[in-house]
Design an enzyme around this catalytic site. Sequence first.
Site, PDB file in Angstrom:
ATOM      1  N   SER B  62       0.814  -1.218   0.000  1.00  0.00           N
ATOM      2  CA  SER B  62       0.000   0.000   0.000  1.00  0.00           C
ATOM      3  C   SER B  62       0.851   1.272   0.000  1.00  0.00           C
ATOM      4  CB  SER B  62      -0.955   0.003   1.203  1.00  0.00           C
ATOM      5  OG  SER B  62      -0.228   0.105   2.398  1.00  0.00           O
ATOM      6  N   LYS B  99       0.612   4.784   6.591  1.00  0.00           N
ATOM      7  CA  LYS B  99      -0.094   5.523   5.528  1.00  0.00           C
ATOM      8  C   LYS B  99       0.357   6.984   5.546  1.00  0.00           C
ATOM      9  CE  LYS B  99      -2.951   2.199   4.157  1.00  0.00           C
ATOM     10  NZ  LYS B  99      -2.058   1.130   4.654  1.00  0.00           N
TER      11      LYS B  99
END
Lengths: 433, 143
Positions: B62, B99
């Site tokens: 990710s 993230k």
Amino acid sequence: MLALVDGNNFYCSCERVFQPWLQGRPVVVLSNNDGCAIARSDEAKALGIKMGAPYFQLRELERDAGLIALSANFALYGDMSDRMMTLAAGLGHMQEVYSIDESFIDLSGIPGDLVLRARKIRRRIHQWIGIPTCIGIGPTKTLAKLANAIAKSAERKPGSYPAHHAQICHLGECNAQELAALLQATEVGDVWGVGRKIGAQLRENGVHTALDLQRMSPAAAKAGWSVVLEKTVRELNGVPCIEFEDEPPAKQQIACTRSFGHPVTELIELQEAITEFACRAAEKLRKQGSHTGHIMAFIRTSPFRKQDPQYSRSASIPLPSPTSDSAHITQAANAIIKRIYRPGFKYAKAGVMLMDLQPATREQLTLDFDEVMPENRVRLMDAMDQVNQRYGRGTLKLASAGAPKAIKLWAMKQERISSGFTTDWEGLALANK
Amino acid sequence: MPNLSTPQPLPPGPLVIKAFSTSVQCGFPSPAEDHHVERIDLMSQLIKHPQATFMLRVSGHSMRDAGILDGSVVLVDRAIKPESGHIVIAVVDGDFTCKILQTGPDFFRLVAANPDFADIVPNDGQAIEVWGVVVASIVQHAV
């Protein structure tokens, strides 16, 4: 003034930093061999789990109450302790590490609002390493320790003490009336250095609270009990008289750390210091009838000498089997120092910490026949302590050139141990798993 | 697992690489520069707050476009105040996630560095905590 900075439920808090899913759940950390609870989260305390509760009694709560029981991960706690101590040291000029999660800080000569300063350090420790702490401030060690206990209770058990003492409690700022009320609300057995036995005797004699003890005459404390209790009474009255050497040993860990009088650069000098610290710690250990299963040692340069290159490192080592033998403890501490020492730095401080303490009697249960302390060795240690007590510390010393014996990992039962989040490249916490 | 019968040093500590402090020049080198060999301490270059810095291993893809690959180790500094645009480690439902933090006056979200992944936006009553700010990532290559 002195401050005592103490990590809340330290072992559980360390586990939660790297396993956030443990937040809000009841957690206990089990002693070596998964025998009994040696640390409890607030939620576990609320379930009524007592310190030292045997694991088999907790199984039911694991099933029914969502209790998480973890094996002790001393490598993790040792590293987190080292980080916490370095941050706590910023509160004042001098720091004395008392146990793995407690240190006294000398605040004399620190200008400004001490509570505000303590609040900033507390916030920094929490933000930087994720460990919640409480800070107690008082004119003596006994009062700082008491202030710390008040700060903890006021936070965990609302109503036990006035709420504004939660997290940080400064007894030096209270007026006589407030102080008396706080002492009145504290059981005599909760005063530092008053053990269970003396606590019971005191109660039989009508001394029920810390206030009663404070109002006792020092002469009566000495005549009826001991010099130790006399010192406690004086300390409760704001007269400092407990030196490092007189401190009651911590229950869970024993530390012996010191700043050097002058910077030390050579390994041999560090090893001499470490040998002395390890022997002192071993003596304290034997005094309270315990064995240690895990040793941590550290060396540091001075953070105040910003012009010098900085170096700080700690490491820990599990012992082949729990021991109170000065020779084994010294040898392990020296092995650590040898491993973490780097030349070219001016070392200002070093220390030894004994973790995983357990009653000396428990050792007989181990199956490791080679490592059981032979009877003559026990007598040797006894004799050494007696000689040193009688003729002064250091009369009898270990020749540090004892034949080195390989340290092997005793097969510990650690079924629920978390990984070496800060000590093992293969054991780092995972993100996005 | 390393052998536990020997002490395990705890990171961070100096990691020393020899380097020359001057750039390479043509012509005669100054003799004085021979003495100006300094050692770069890689750890002190990367780690500004040693007590507050921890390492985590990131798995999955990710964060691919930010150069954080499956298996990368990230250095996380908890002393740094998280700001919008920082790569962070956040705690979502009790687990760590790596993230990009995006915040504004009326929004808070965690964004992947890979278009295949949806943004993470807290639901009603869901608390998302930023655990620390990623200051470096390490990708080890096969040798």
